[in-house]
Scaffold this active site. Structure first.
Site, PDB file in Angstrom:
ATOM      1  N   LYS A  19       0.814  -1.211   0.000  1.00 39.68           N
ATOM      2  CA  LYS A  19       0.000   0.000   0.000  1.00 39.68           C
ATOM      3  C   LYS A  19       0.855   1.273   0.000  1.00 39.68           C
ATOM      4  O   LYS A  19       0.327   2.381  -0.038  1.00 39.68           O
ATOM      5  CB  LYS A  19      -0.915   0.013   1.232  1.00 39.68           C
ATOM      6  CG  LYS A  19      -1.914  -1.136   1.288  1.00 39.68           C
ATOM      7  CD  LYS A  19      -2.745  -1.072   2.562  1.00 39.68           C
ATOM      8  CE  LYS A  19      -3.665  -2.278   2.707  1.00 39.68           C
ATOM      9  NZ  LYS A  19      -4.769  -2.275   1.745  1.00 39.68           N
ATOM     10  N   SER A  20       2.184   1.112   0.038  1.00 36.10           N
ATOM     11  CA  SER A  20       3.060   2.276   0.128  1.00 36.10           C
ATOM     12  C   SER A  20       2.909   3.249  -1.041  1.00 36.10           C
ATOM     13  O   SER A  20       2.897   4.469  -0.829  1.00 36.10           O
ATOM     14  CB  SER A  20       4.513   1.825   0.263  1.00 36.10           C
ATOM     15  OG  SER A  20       4.730   1.177   1.495  1.00 36.10           O
ATOM     16  N   LYS A  70      14.581  -7.115   4.625  1.00 33.92           N
ATOM     17  CA  LYS A  70      14.856  -6.160   5.702  1.00 33.92           C
ATOM     18  C   LYS A  70      16.178  -6.403   6.418  1.00 33.92           C
ATOM     19  O   LYS A  70      16.784  -5.463   6.942  1.00 33.92           O
ATOM     20  CB  LYS A  70      13.696  -6.138   6.711  1.00 33.92           C
ATOM     21  CG  LYS A  70      12.433  -5.487   6.175  1.00 33.92           C
ATOM     22  CD  LYS A  70      11.384  -5.332   7.261  1.00 33.92           C
ATOM     23  CE  LYS A  70      10.147  -4.627   6.723  1.00 33.92           C
ATOM     24  NZ  LYS A  70       9.168  -4.325   7.790  1.00 33.92           N
ATOM     25  N   ASN A  91      14.083  -0.858   6.916  1.00 37.04           N
ATOM     26  CA  ASN A  91      12.891  -0.772   6.068  1.00 37.04           C
ATOM     27  C   ASN A  91      12.882   0.483   5.203  1.00 37.04           C
ATOM     28  O   ASN A  91      11.954   0.706   4.432  1.00 37.04           O
ATOM     29  CB  ASN A  91      11.601  -0.832   6.904  1.00 37.04           C
ATOM     30  CG  ASN A  91      11.267   0.489   7.552  1.00 37.04           C
ATOM     31  OD1 ASN A  91      12.158   1.215   8.013  1.00 37.04           O
ATOM     32  ND2 ASN A  91       9.991   0.822   7.595  1.00 37.04           N
ATOM     33  N   ASP A 107       9.953   1.550  11.143  1.00 37.52           N
ATOM     34  CA  ASP A 107       8.886   0.714  11.710  1.00 37.52           C
ATOM     35  C   ASP A 107       8.689   0.989  13.197  1.00 37.52           C
ATOM     36  O   ASP A 107       7.554   1.010  13.689  1.00 37.52           O
ATOM     37  CB  ASP A 107       9.206  -0.771  11.524  1.00 37.52           C
ATOM     38  CG  ASP A 107       8.900  -1.270  10.122  1.00 37.52           C
ATOM     39  OD1 ASP A 107       8.052  -0.661   9.446  1.00 37.52           O
ATOM     40  OD2 ASP A 107       9.505  -2.270   9.705  1.00 37.52           O
ATOM     41  N   GLY A 135      10.735 -10.087  11.136  1.00 39.72           N
ATOM     42  CA  GLY A 135      11.413  -8.804  11.019  1.00 39.72           C
ATOM     43  C   GLY A 135      10.661  -7.665  11.672  1.00 39.72           C
ATOM     44  O   GLY A 135      11.264  -6.798  12.327  1.00 39.72           O
ATOM     45  N   ILE A 230      -0.853  -5.592  13.482  1.00 35.33           N
ATOM     46  CA  ILE A 230      -0.184  -4.835  12.419  1.00 35.33           C
ATOM     47  C   ILE A 230      -0.554  -5.320  11.020  1.00 35.33           C
ATOM     48  O   ILE A 230      -0.083  -4.753  10.027  1.00 35.33           O
ATOM     49  CB  ILE A 230       1.341  -4.842  12.600  1.00 35.33           C
ATOM     50  CG1 ILE A 230       1.952  -6.202  12.287  1.00 35.33           C
ATOM     51  CG2 ILE A 230       1.722  -4.386  14.009  1.00 35.33           C
ATOM     52  CD1 ILE A 230       3.481  -6.161  12.159  1.00 35.33           C
ATOM     53  N   GLY A 253      -3.492  -2.086  11.793  1.00 40.12           N
ATOM     54  CA  GLY A 253      -2.208  -2.045  11.109  1.00 40.12           C
ATOM     55  C   GLY A 253      -1.987  -0.810  10.266  1.00 40.12           C
ATOM     56  O   GLY A 253      -0.837  -0.439   9.992  1.00 40.12           O
ATOM     57  N   GLN A 260       4.872   4.844   9.926  1.00 39.64           N
ATOM     58  CA  GLN A 260       6.244   4.602   9.445  1.00 39.64           C
ATOM     59  C   GLN A 260       6.460   5.261   8.086  1.00 39.64           C
ATOM     60  O   GLN A 260       7.566   5.739   7.790  1.00 39.64           O
ATOM     61  CB  GLN A 260       6.559   3.104   9.409  1.00 39.64           C
ATOM     62  CG  GLN A 260       5.785   2.260   8.428  1.00 39.64           C
ATOM     63  CD  GLN A 260       6.306   2.316   7.007  1.00 39.64           C
ATOM     64  OE1 GLN A 260       7.472   2.622   6.775  1.00 39.64           O
ATOM     65  NE2 GLN A 260       5.433   2.037   6.063  1.00 39.64           N
TER      66      GLN A 260
END
Length: 287
Positions: A19-20, A70, A91, A107, A135, A230, A253, A260
């Protein structure tokens, strides 16, 4: 992908679920910035070549890093920020003007953001039950240890949980348990929780779309706990729904994901993202 228009991106394998891009491009659009944020499938075999290529691209500002890179990405970076060094996972990578690649971990800050008000209070005792040893759990464990919380770390491998605590020098006074332990009912009688802060965190992919559910019996959860999951797909996991039905406060989440991303966005683009509406519009897009 070299060009004059600055860009950042997210890498991982798989990457289609990220979704970034939606988050960062929404903020760029709101700010009217002539930049973009992409996603890029990078396999473990391609990671070194990808970074070498991007380091030569003056338009590339950096990348966010998802699984499985990561920890694997660390040997390929010029240096680590102290937070990333302590956590042992990266990350966010930022390209500096000389082509140096610096690793960060946002994160931890993103995870703590929705808890800041609660953690600013004084408590007689703080305990977190953390499910998962991957991670993401590393960043969460590190951040909660800094908040002076006693931890119970549960995973499929008790040895891995114990090793993670040892990595942070936190073997004494903390606890490990098999994740399956929490699936069975208990008749444990919790003591008076007044003045205490109890947190329960799911860092596993259990409950994610396409994954088995997280099997947790709520008899293991102290009254008044905050339940934090999350998982972001779906944001409304069965674990959170059941928790709210039982009267627990919950954090989803998307809170960590957006938190972040906000830290990473400022590192990439040199400006804080617009969050005046409390992320309401962004959450609607992501949901």
């Amino acid at each position: 992908m070299t060009g004059s228009r600055p860009y950042a991106e997210v890498i991982g394998d798989p990457i289609v679920q990220s979704k970034s891009p939606a988050i960062h491009n929404y903020w760029l659009s709101k700010l009217g910035r002539d930049a973009r944020y992409d996603s890029c499938l990078v396999t473990s075999d391609d990671l070194a070549d990808y970074l070498a290529e991007r380091a030569e691209d003056h338009s590339w500002l950096g990348c966010n890093v998802t699984m499985p890179h990561k920890q694997a990405i660390i040997p390929h970076l010029s240096r680590l920020d102290p937070v990333a060094q302590r956590i042992g996972a990266v990350n966010t990578v930022v390209r500096e003007d000389d082509g140096s690649l610096v690793g960060y971990n946002t994160d931890a800050a993103g995870f703590l953001e929705p808890l800041r008000e609660r953690l600013s209070a004084t408590h007689l005792f703080r305990m977190a039950r953390i499910f998962g040893t991957g991670g993401a759990a590393r960043a969460i464990v590190a951040s909660l240890l800094e908040q002076k919380m006693t931890l119970v770390l549960a995973g499929r491998s008790v040895a891995k949980a114990r090793a993670m605590l040892a990595d942070f020098g936190a073997a004494d006074g903390h606890h490990v348990a098999p994740l399956a332990h929490f699936a069975q009912p208990t008749d444990f009688a919790f003591d008076d929780r007044e003045g205490c802060f109890d947190l329960v965190v799911n860092t596993t992919p259990l409950g994610m779309h396409g994954q088995p559910p997280l099997e947790i019996d709520f008899s293991h959860i102290p009254p008044g706990s905050v339940i934090y999951d999350i998982v972001t797909h779906p944001a409304e996991t069965a674990f959170l729904i059941k928790a709210r039905e039982r009267g627990f406060d919950t954090v989803d989440g998307l809170s960590m994901l957006i938190g972040q991303a906000a830290v990473a966005f400022e590192k990439f683009f040199g400006v804080a993202p617009p969050r005046e509406d409390g992320d309401k519009a962004l959450r609607q897009i992501l949901s």
